[in-house]
Design an enzyme around this catalytic site. Structure first.
Site, PDB file in Angstrom:
ATOM      1  N   CYS C 302     -16.302 -47.034 -66.465  1.00 61.42           N
ATOM      2  CA  CYS C 302     -15.160 -46.568 -67.251  1.00 61.42           C
ATOM      3  C   CYS C 302     -15.564 -46.103 -68.646  1.00 61.42           C
ATOM      4  O   CYS C 302     -14.741 -45.585 -69.379  1.00 61.42           O
ATOM      5  CB  CYS C 302     -14.064 -47.633 -67.308  1.00 61.42           C
ATOM      6  SG  CYS C 302     -14.714 -49.256 -67.582  1.00 61.42           S
ATOM      7  N   GLU C 369     -15.435 -31.594 -63.001  1.00 60.51           N
ATOM      8  CA  GLU C 369     -14.917 -32.201 -61.773  1.00 60.51           C
ATOM      9  C   GLU C 369     -13.521 -32.796 -61.955  1.00 60.51           C
ATOM     10  O   GLU C 369     -12.840 -33.080 -60.980  1.00 60.51           O
ATOM     11  CB  GLU C 369     -15.900 -33.263 -61.241  1.00 60.51           C
ATOM     12  CG  GLU C 369     -16.225 -34.423 -62.178  1.00 60.51           C
ATOM     13  CD  GLU C 369     -17.434 -34.189 -63.070  1.00 60.51           C
ATOM     14  OE1 GLU C 369     -17.662 -33.018 -63.466  1.00 60.51           O
ATOM     15  OE2 GLU C 369     -18.152 -35.159 -63.389  1.00 60.51           O
TER      16      GLU C 369
HETATM   17  S1  SF4 Z   1     -17.760 -44.829 -75.646  1.00 59.77           S
HETATM   18 FE1  SF4 Z   1     -15.593 -44.892 -75.398  1.00 59.77          FE
HETATM   19  S2  SF4 Z   1     -15.274 -45.935 -73.498  1.00 59.77           S
HETATM   20 FE2  SF4 Z   1     -17.353 -46.351 -74.107  1.00 59.77          FE
HETATM   21  S3  SF4 Z   1     -17.154 -48.266 -75.221  1.00 59.77           S
HETATM   22 FE3  SF4 Z   1     -17.049 -46.625 -76.703  1.00 59.77          FE
HETATM   23  S4  SF4 Z   1     -14.892 -46.318 -76.958  1.00 59.77           S
HETATM   24 FE4  SF4 Z   1     -15.152 -47.443 -75.085  1.00 59.77          FE
END
Ligand code: SF4
Ligand SMILES: Cc1cc2nc3c(=O)[nH]c(=O)nc-3n(C[C@H](O)[C@H](O)[C@H](O)COP(=O)(O)O)c2cc1C
Ligand code: SF4
Ligand code: SF4
Ligand code: SF4
Ligand code: SF4
Ligand code: SF4
Ligand code: SF4
Ligand code: SF4
Ligand code: FES
Ligand code: FES
Ligand code: FES
Lengths: 628, 171, 595
Positions: C302, C369
């Site tokens: 995620c 995508e």
């Molecule tokens: S890059 Fe974005 S998704 Fe990944 S930890 Fe940092 S804030 Fe969260």
């Protein structure tokens, strides 16, 4: 393989008696100065000549076959013999005769003289001031006030032959150290009060003791051979002329602090030093003087050579470490000091080449012997690279405490013909410019500091009346500015602004407030910078501001460069009397600055003139002159 | 081996990396070896070196641009280093430098002549100050140089290069 | 008890590492521009100078305190030095505060004002070296680099290499020519940058800022043809209040909803609900693999910064990545794919805007995508800060807004979805579901505190009969790399690993209000999320009626083909840097695996 101290002594003896077996030794200087003046050709010619005459004999031959007295002549190449100004130098041993400015054509006659035991007068040194001629090196005034400890072997032995070093009691200091307790080695050094020759004058023993006290399985010794100070070549001479003394010093240091690995950081601009050191390390390993279980003591020590890549700041300890670790040479805050956490975070002693070259001699001869030379607070000697407008340039080593005047006037033979002394620049870009009045300042760490300069690594540039001190200050600032690592604000931005101001002044565009700004900036950079480079960067400017204030004023107020150096302040003028009005100069001028009518005197428009000087040569009547 | 092909470059980089056991701390010696061979550091090679040593390309670039020795631009066959250390400066290295730039026809701001024959650089002290001013051309030192003397030397080098070219076409 | 004197007053020492800590403890805020409490000490700006009796002037940030030291912070000399340092920095700085996006939060601006540097005496362009007019790099999806404003504090360089382990940025050249640059000064879009934005978060000036998409968002909001849907990420609710003077950690989701409505949004959704969905999809995927003992550990997917990192440096582990899209993309997909149809409009007519703590999400939204019917699933991503800017622009008094609910069908998340915004949260949310399946008896466990906290690497083992589930949680990509090396070496074994790129997870995202390295702020935001979790009636994703409805309405069941199409994705190895041939990619990974 040498396994014991006894074997070392035996080798010393056998090498010396082998050499003594030769009728004579002809030692050609192959130091940087002499090499560039063609000493290699002299040596080749010499070997050729000796071979032709059947009197050539090599050290190998003498060692293997034992020496029959008077069996031929040995030809050797040595490191810098010191008196580079008169190079190529050739010394005849055992008499100690010194021939100067020897060229290949002179060789047959020279060999003839050696064979016949005569002296070849025309190649001897004669003092330009007194006209006196000297046959033996040690009688020449240049050498008389010198005392050679660090340079003991430099110029005397073949640096590519470990046996020559052993013949000079080489590695016997290490042998003695290995019989002592580690703390006693440090104690000996402490008694000698050997202070760092790399510029700071920090007591070597104290550094070693700190590193020795650290609890770590890995420790390192680094020899600082970066020698970035422009106008300095002492360390180069030692590394090229007597590499084993550095290795031995490092091994002793390694033993004392408990390190088993050393690094030598050498400037890439010194390819010969790199080659000689590599050869020396290899030979020392082959002979068992580096590597595992040295002299049966159980102590193991190895040395690797790292080449710099062209950055003055890498002479600074933490930057040097970063460079060995493969990073940008940017200094880091101290503490932690390298002796606590240095290379790869391990306790690391960094010493200068000359510091380390002193170590074996101290271990051999003892601290008491060492302390007999020099002053109480700065015992021993210091090497200097004596250059500039002095009569005798070269590599010198003098007892600490000798005055600058003694070096310039006794050893250096005073100024070049027709010049008078204006200033002595000491300590490179970190040092200062001292005026003639301060010539009795003794050369030791503390006295110089008080005078606003520093011993630095030992560049001594003598400047005559043709030197513009504002230009010199600008030159150093430009150097520092280009060499700053760029990390911290004061040094990166401050030196840029100082340079800008100095350039303004040398172009006649400065104003008096600029001088205050220079001082204020200088003070801020000195106090606020992160590392020694920045902290000392303003020294040349601040010292010239102090001692040569009037030159700044001339540039600013009168728009005049008293020494006639600053190009932008020069004025090209046509002498109306001499000018025939031929008009040739008009064609030569790239700026279209010259005007006039054929037949009557021409004139130069100062606004347009670029000060290129093209017109001067074009005038057949010498009517165009340059005025400061 | 200036003018190496991509494959040759990769082989070269690999062999140098192997020689230095791919230790990240060997970056500087690796670049030194590479530059010895190619006379400069092409971008692609620098990237290959970075990947081979497990450091970021930006880090390698940062190191290569920190040290004066490294060049990311192709350099000339003859590298003329004019010493501008204190001793040389005091004894006239600046006019000497200007004379050389003029002689090899350097264009504004460029260090390498258009024909790729000469690269002119200044260095701070070559440790031969007693024979100031000093010029080093491909590791050979010339002392007490004057504009006239250096012009003669450059004439010689041009002739030498001419001979090299003839040999090349002949063989 | 040992102590030092600060301006003559005794201050007790209690393990402080530097004089800076000690002086700040004494209540005096020394100026700093290159100090960051969570990065290595650098010592470059020289603003933190103090005078220590007997030593002289030293930089406080890198001088360790010693018993009995007498420190002065306010002498005439120090004042002169600070001022001159600022003058020197400003001399070559592109001083255009009025049009600089950092204005107001810029530390240089703040210090110039604090030390009243109103007339810098030095020339910009000394020796022809100006920091003006160099080209600005806006090539990347998330960052804008303006070298003319860089003060070379090195914080970006350090965070990218120390925290993220990538080293996209480095110093190049030296002395007054030194600058911060990418390899060969390539545009940042051609580098290995994963768009985490942490460099911009630590940059004290306008030299590195987050790319703004505000204009696009206003445009959409003002376009009567468009239906604007907005989704709010979990971590935004506990931080946006800081921009308006509220304490970190206080959830203001109701006010946020009110504000967005007043800005003109048509539908306001909660990304946390999509996170609930993610929990179900990911757990289903995980359990299948766990049962089969295949492709373990499963890495969470995620965090788009982590995903790009893995694609670049660990292509051999891409099969281990969960195929789940991030909650942002799941929600985007649902809205464009199904919800637009229910509204009776084409996907192109719906504009999906995300409010994220994250800059990497800007990149993720642009991945080819993630489109439906030719329209991106998420059209624009703006950060917490950007939304705060919009609220200010509109002149809303945020603190005075009423609490308003979000919009169905994506209005009510469970506690599991909410804690996605903090490191360990995803793991805990998944455990709440997995436990129920794996434990033979129905689970009562809701809180798995083992995975909470802010250590760089945390792990826990849970036993279910004879089976053990080994879970690893890392934040920071250099921590991830260290863990991967151990996994490769076989010295550790995990079944599932949660990776978040930012310190503390999304609560520490680069789109969040600036914290200046104050880790306490992140902790309080994290605590705020756990608080939100504990206040929810429903705390397990699988019990969310809204999610159940989504499956019934559109997706079938977790792991179904339909769900796969809409909610999952695939990864391909990618090369970050221009580096010759395609072999370079394998080489990158081998470089990382070699030692
Ligand atoms: S890059 Fe974005 S998704 Fe990944 S930890 Fe940092 S804030 Fe969260
Ligand atoms: C900018 C800078 C350059 C330096 N260059 C050298 C150098 O070239 N050689 C050297 O020995 N020491 C140099 N030093 C000093 C070293 O940092 C260090 O103090 C020294 O090597 C210690 O050795 P010593 O104690 O034996 O003198 C330099 C220091 C600074 C700040
Ligand atoms: S003083 Fe100069 S050389 Fe030293 S760290 Fe600062 S910028 Fe670098
Ligand atoms: S070349 Fe000489 S003589 Fe002729 S016009 Fe010029 S200055 Fe006068
Ligand atoms: S010095 Fe040069 S520019 Fe000036 S007048 Fe002479 S030729 Fe013209
Ligand atoms: S970076 Fe700061 S000081 Fe510079 S223009 Fe922007 S707001 Fe002003
Ligand atoms: S602070 Fe001054 S310069 Fe800046 S916007 Fe306001 S009025 Fe203009
Ligand atoms: S966004 Fe992240 S990965 Fe990219 S340069 Fe900044 S810190 Fe490095
Ligand atoms: S870009 Fe920002 S963080 Fe990076 S060095 Fe410049 S001012 Fe510092
Ligand atoms: S180089 Fe021969 S004497 Fe110095
Ligand atoms: S100053 Fe030129 S060689 Fe030393
Ligand atoms: S904060 Fe201490 S030097 Fe920058």
């Amino acid at each position: 393989m040498i396994k014991s101290a006894k074997q070392l002594a035996e080798l010393e003896h056998s090498y010396n008696s082998a050499l003594a077996g030769a009728a004579a030794r002809i030692v050609v200087c192959a130091g940087p100065g002499c090499a560039a003046s063609g000493s290699r050709a002299v040596y080749d010619r010499l070997v050729e000549e000796l071979t032709e005459r059947g009197s050539h004999v090599t050290v190998d031959y003498l060692m293997e076959n034992g020496a029959k007295p008077g069996s031929g002549i040995v030809a050797l190449e040595s490191g810098c013999q010191g008196f580079c100004q008169k190079g190529p130098l050739v010394r005849i041993e055992p008499e100690g005769l010194l021939y100067t400015k020897v060229h290949p054509e002179d060789v047959p006659e020279l060999v003839e003289a050696v064979i016949e035991g005569k002296i070849l007068d025309r190649l001897l040194y004669s003092d330009p001031a007194t006209g006196e001629v000297y046959a033996r090196e040690q009688d020449i005034p240049f050498y008389q006030d010198q005392v050679r400890i660090a340079l003991h072997n430099c110029g005397a032995i073949d640096p590519e032959d470990i046996r020559a070093y052993l013949g000079k009691k080489g590695y016997q200091g290490l042998a003695r150290a290995l019989t002592m307790e580690k703390q006693d080695v440090i104690e000996e050094l402490d008694q000698a009060n050997l202070r760092g020759r790399g510029g700071g004058g920090f007591p070597a023993a104290r550094k070693w003791a700190i590193a020795a006290a650290q609890d770590s399985t890995d420790k390192f010794i680094i020899c600082n051979g970066d020698e970035g100070d422009p106008g300095a070549f002492m360390d180069r001479s030692i590394m090229e002329g007597d590499p084993h003394s550095v290795l031995e010093g490092m091994a002793i240091a390694g033993y004392a602090i408990g390190a088993s690995q050393g690094f030598i950081y050498v400037r890439a601009e010194y390819p010969l030093a790199v080659k000689r050191l590599q050869k020396a390390v290899q030979e020392a390993k082959e002979w068992g003087l580096l590597g595992d279980d040295i002299l049966g003591s159980g102590f193991s020590f190895d040395i690797a050579i790292k080449q710099g890549a062209g950055a003055f700041v890498c002479g600074e300890e933490t930057a040097l470490i970063a460079s060995i670790e493969g990073m940008r040479g940017m200094p880091k805050p101290k503490p932690p000091f390298p002796s606590v956490a240095g290379l790869w975070g391990k306790p690391t002693v960094i010493n200068n080449v000359e510091t380390l070259a002193n170590v074996p001699r101290i271990l051999q001869q003892g601290a008491k012997w060492f302390r007999k030379v020099g002053t109480a607070d700065s015992p021993g000697t210091k090497t200097f690279a004596l250059t500039g407008d002095v009569a005798n340039t070269g590599l010198v080593e003098v007892p600490m405490g000798l005055t600058i005047g003694d070096i310039v006037f006794k050893i250096g033979g005073g100024m070049r013909q027709g010049d008078t002394l204006k200033a002595v620049q000491i300590g490179g870009p970190s040092g200062g410019c001292l005026p003639g009045e301060l010539l009795d300042v003794p050369l030791d760490f503390d006295s110089l500091q008080k005078a606003g300069a520093m011993i630095g690594s030992g560049g001594l540039v003598v400047m005559g009346q043709q030197t513009c001190m504002v230009e010199v200050a600008r030159f150093f600032m430009q150097f520092i500015q280009a060499e700053s690592c760029g990390k911290c604000t004061f040094c990166r931005e401050g030196t840029l602004q100082m340079l800008e101001i100095l350039e303004r002044i040398t172009k006649g565009k400065g104003n008096l407030e600029d001088l205050d700004l220079l001082e204020e900036l200088g003070r801020a950079i000195r106090q606020g910078s992160l590392c020694g480079l920045g902290k000392s960067a303003p020294n040349p400017v601040l010292s010239t501001l102090e001692y040569f204030h009037s030159e700044y004023i001339s540039h600013i107020v009168e728009k005049r460069c008293p020494a006639g150096v600053c190009q932008a302040l020069q004025r090209y003028l046509i002498d109306g009397e001499r000018c025939r009005g031929c008009g040739r100069c008009v064609k030569a001028c790239p700026a279209g600055a010259i005007g006039g009518n054929v037949g009557s005197p021409y004139m130069i428009d100062q606004e347009k003139c670029l000060r290129c000087g093209a017109c001067v040569d074009s005038c057949k009547f010498q009517a165009i002159e340059v005025r400061a | 081996m200036p003018g190496a092909t991509a494959v040759e470059m990769r082989e070269l980089v690999d062999s140098i990396l192997t020689r230095h056991k791919k230790a990240p701390s060997s970056l500087i010696p690796v670049l030194q070896d590479l530059q010895d061979e190619l006379r400069y550091l092409p971008e692609d090679c620098l990237t290959m070196v970075a990947h081979g040593l497990g450091i970021s390309p930006a880090t390698a670039y940062g190191v290569a641009t920190f040290y004066a020795q490294f060049s990311l631009e192709p350099r000339g066959k003859y590298i003329i280093k004019v010493c501008d250390g204190t001793a040389c400066h005091v004894r006239g290295s600046s006019p000497l430098y200007q004379a050389i730039c003029k002689r090899v026809k350097l264009e504004n701001g460029k260090a390498t002549s258009k024909n790729g024959l000469f690269t002119v650089e200044t260095v701070a002290c070559l440790g031969a100050c007693v024979i100031a001013p000093v010029v080093v051309i491909n590791d050979k030192a010339y002392g007490q140089m004057t504009p006239e003397a250096i012009n003669l030397i450059i004439d010689e080098l041009e002739k030498e290069d001419g001979r090299d070219q003839v040999c090349k076409t002949a063989s | 008890m040992s102590w030092v004197l600060v301006n003559g007053e005794r201050v007790a020492l209690n393990g402080e590492k530097s004089l800076l800590d000690v002086v700040r403890k004494a209540g005096i805020d020394l100026p700093t521009l290159c100090y960051h409490p969570e990065l290595s000490v650098y010592g470059a700006c020289r603003l933190c100078l103090v005078e220590v009796k007997g030593w002289g002037i030293v930089a406080a940030c890198h001088t360790p305190p010693q018993e009995g030291m007498a420190i002065e912070t306010n002498t005439g000399e120090l004042r002169r030095l600070r001022k001159i340092a600022l003058e020197l920095i400003l001399a070559r700085h592109d001083r255009e505060c009025t049009s600089c996006s950092r204005s107001g939060t810029c530390r240089l601006q703040e210090l110039a004002e604090r030390f009243q540097v109103h007339q810098p005496r030095f020339k910009n362009g000394a020796n022809g070296q100006s920091h003006r007019g160099r080209s600005i790099d806006a090539s990347g999806p998330a960052l804008v680099r303006d070298p003319n404003k860089c003060i070379l504090c090195g914080e970006c360089v350090r965070i990218c290499s120390e925290w993220q382990g990538i080293g996209v940025l480095s110093f190049s050249q030296r002395g007054s020519h030194m600058s911060v640059s990418t390899a060969f000064d390539l545009p940042i879009s051609e580098t290995e940058c994963v768009n985490c934005g942490q460099c911009a978060a630590v940059c004290p000036t306008g030299a590195l800022v987050v790319k703004s998409h505000i204009d696009h968002v206003w445009e959409a909001l003002h376009d009567p043809e468009k239906i604007v849907c907005v989704q709010i990420a979990p971590a935004v609710r506990v931080s946006i209040g800081e921009e308006f003077g509220l304490p970190p950690g206080d959830s203001t989701i109701g006010r946020l909803s009110a504000a967005l409505r007043r800005l003109g949004a048509d539908h306001i959704f909660d990304t946390s609900l999509a996170a609930d969905l993610t929990v179900l999809e990911e757990t289903s995927e995980f359990l299948k693999r766990f049962d089969a003992g295949e492709r373990l550990p499963l890495f969470t997917s995620c965090c788009p910064a982590w995903v790009k990192y893995a694609e670049q440096f660990y292509p051999e582990y891409l099969v281990n990545l969960s195929t789940c899209r991030s909650p942002q993309q799941m929600l985007g997909s649902l809205v464009k794919r199904y919800y637009s149809g229910e509204l009776g409009v084409s996907p192109k007519q719906v504009v999906m805007i995300s409010i994220m703590p994250c800059t990497a999400k800007k990149f993720e939204a642009q991945r080819p995508e993630f489109t439906t019917g030719g329209a991106p699933d998420v059209d624009f991503v703006i950060t917490t800060q950007e939304l705060a800017d919009m609220i200010r622009e509109q002149g809303l008094d945020y603190t005075a807004l009423p609490e308003e609910p979000l919009d169905e069908p994506f209005a009510k998340p469970t506690g599991a979805g909410i804690i996605f915004g903090v490191t360990g949260g995803v793991s805990e949310a998944v455990l709440r579901r997995a436990y129920e399946v794996l434990a033979s008896e129905p689970a009562h466990a809701v809180e798995f505190t083992e995975v909470r906290g802010f250590d760089g690497l945390r792990s826990c083992e849970l036993s279910f009969g004879d089976r053990t589930l080994r879970l690893g949680v890392v934040h920071g990509l250099s921590n991830a790399a260290a863990l991967l090396k151990e996994i490769q070496a076989g010295t550790v074994h995990y079944d599932m690993v949660e990776v978040m790129a930012c310190p503390g997870g999304c609560v520490g995202g680069a789109g969040q209000p600036l914290t200046r390295g104050d880790g306490r702020v992140r902790r309080r935001r994290g605590a705020g999320l756990y608080q939100g979790d504990s206040e929810q009636e429903v705390r397990r994703a699988q019990e969310n009626p809204a999610v159940t409805a989504l499956y019934q309405r559109w997706l079938g069941e977790p792991g179904s083909a339909e769900a796969h199409d809409a909610l999952h994705t695939a990864y391909t190895p990618r090369r970050g840097n221009r580096s010759g041939d395609d072999g370079a990619c394998a080489e990158v990974s081998s470089a990382h695996t070699a030692d």
